[in-house]
Design a protein around this motif. Structure first.
Motif, PDB file in Angstrom:
ATOM      1  N   GLU A  18      47.802  42.324  28.246  1.00 17.63           N
ATOM      2  CA  GLU A  18      47.082  43.592  28.095  1.00 17.63           C
ATOM      3  C   GLU A  18      47.865  44.738  28.720  1.00 17.63           C
ATOM      4  O   GLU A  18      47.957  45.823  28.153  1.00 17.63           O
ATOM      5  CB  GLU A  18      45.697  43.501  28.747  1.00 17.63           C
ATOM      6  CG  GLU A  18      44.718  42.669  27.979  1.00 17.63           C
ATOM      7  CD  GLU A  18      43.384  42.541  28.702  1.00 17.63           C
ATOM      8  OE1 GLU A  18      43.208  43.173  29.769  1.00 17.63           O
ATOM      9  OE2 GLU A  18      42.518  41.806  28.201  1.00 17.63           O
ATOM     10  N   ARG A  19      48.419  44.504  29.890  1.00 12.49           N
ATOM     11  CA  ARG A  19      49.209  45.523  30.580  1.00 12.49           C
ATOM     12  C   ARG A  19      50.456  45.879  29.766  1.00 12.49           C
ATOM     13  O   ARG A  19      50.815  47.043  29.633  1.00 12.49           O
ATOM     14  CB  ARG A  19      49.600  45.021  31.970  1.00 12.49           C
ATOM     15  CG  ARG A  19      50.093  46.092  32.891  1.00 12.49           C
ATOM     16  CD  ARG A  19      50.361  45.565  34.306  1.00 12.49           C
ATOM     17  NE  ARG A  19      49.235  44.806  34.840  1.00 12.49           N
ATOM     18  CZ  ARG A  19      49.300  43.536  35.236  1.00 12.49           C
ATOM     19  NH1 ARG A  19      50.424  42.865  35.159  1.00 12.49           N
ATOM     20  NH2 ARG A  19      48.246  42.924  35.710  1.00 12.49           N
ATOM     21  N   ARG A  51      49.442  48.018  26.822  1.00 11.65           N
ATOM     22  CA  ARG A  51      49.030  49.365  27.228  1.00 11.65           C
ATOM     23  C   ARG A  51      50.243  50.249  27.533  1.00 11.65           C
ATOM     24  O   ARG A  51      50.241  51.441  27.239  1.00 11.65           O
ATOM     25  CB  ARG A  51      48.126  49.266  28.457  1.00 11.65           C
ATOM     26  CG  ARG A  51      47.513  50.573  28.854  1.00 11.65           C
ATOM     27  CD  ARG A  51      46.492  50.456  29.983  1.00 11.65           C
ATOM     28  NE  ARG A  51      46.810  49.464  30.977  1.00 11.65           N
ATOM     29  CZ  ARG A  51      45.967  48.511  31.380  1.00 11.65           C
ATOM     30  NH1 ARG A  51      44.776  48.417  30.864  1.00 11.65           N
ATOM     31  NH2 ARG A  51      46.323  47.653  32.308  1.00 11.65           N
ATOM     32  N   TYR A  52      51.283  49.684  28.110  1.00  9.30           N
ATOM     33  CA  TYR A  52      52.444  50.472  28.509  1.00  9.30           C
ATOM     34  C   TYR A  52      53.651  50.272  27.596  1.00  9.30           C
ATOM     35  O   TYR A  52      54.769  50.548  27.983  1.00  9.30           O
ATOM     36  CB  TYR A  52      52.840  50.152  29.952  1.00  9.30           C
ATOM     37  CG  TYR A  52      51.767  50.534  30.937  1.00  9.30           C
ATOM     38  CD1 TYR A  52      51.452  51.869  31.149  1.00  9.30           C
ATOM     39  CD2 TYR A  52      51.059  49.572  31.638  1.00  9.30           C
ATOM     40  CE1 TYR A  52      50.462  52.229  32.030  1.00  9.30           C
ATOM     41  CE2 TYR A  52      50.063  49.924  32.529  1.00  9.30           C
ATOM     42  CZ  TYR A  52      49.772  51.259  32.724  1.00  9.30           C
ATOM     43  OH  TYR A  52      48.797  51.616  33.594  1.00  9.30           O
TER      44      TYR A  52
END
Length: 142
Positions: free
Chosen positions: A78-79, A82-83
């Motif tokens: 997920e991280r 997102r980035y």
């Protein structure tokens, strides 16, 4: 004469079998659990870390190894999503940079950087006159 009993070759699967996901272990602890020497275990662990099967962190002077849990893997994905960097082509980016460079160089008087093939620095006529005046002043003032 007795023959020494040798352990079968150590594989990543054997090392991972001794590790519980989410629990941290030092290389020495894993070597003791597996019954192999620490250098052998560290070689296998280095391969596991390179493949992303095990995470390595430092705790003081020791390397600490941990098998990530399913929750850790999910959060990391997920991280990363997102980035993530954009994959689309940035339209107008070069033109905006060129306009910015032209306006900033055009507004300053004196030394101006002109990027011509092979020439990185070319002072303007005003800058050359100023430089000559400074040299005359330095020579004549003493």
């Amino acid at each position: 004469m007795t023959k020494a009993v040798q352990n079968p070759a150590l594989t990543p699967a054997k090392v991972l079998a001794y590790l519980t996901p989410g629990t941290s272990y030092t290389g020495q602890q894993i070597a003791r659990l597996a019954g192999y020497s620490t250098p052998e275990v560290q070689k296998v662990l280095a391969g596991c870390v390179a493949r992303g099967m095990v995470r390595q962190t430092r705790d003081g002077g020791h390397s600490v190894y941990c098998v990530p849990t399913e929750e850790d893997i999910r959060l990391e994905r997920e991280r990363a999503d997102r980035y993530a960097l954009p994959t689309a082509i940035l339209l107008g980016y070069d033109a905006a940079n060129r306009r910015s460079r032209e306006t900033s160089h055009g507004s300053t008087r004196g030394f101006q950087a002109v990027f011509v093939s092979g020439v990185i620095w070319k002072p303007s006529a005003d800058a050359r006159r100023l430089s000559a005046a400074m040299l005359r002043w330095r020579c004549c003032s003493s």
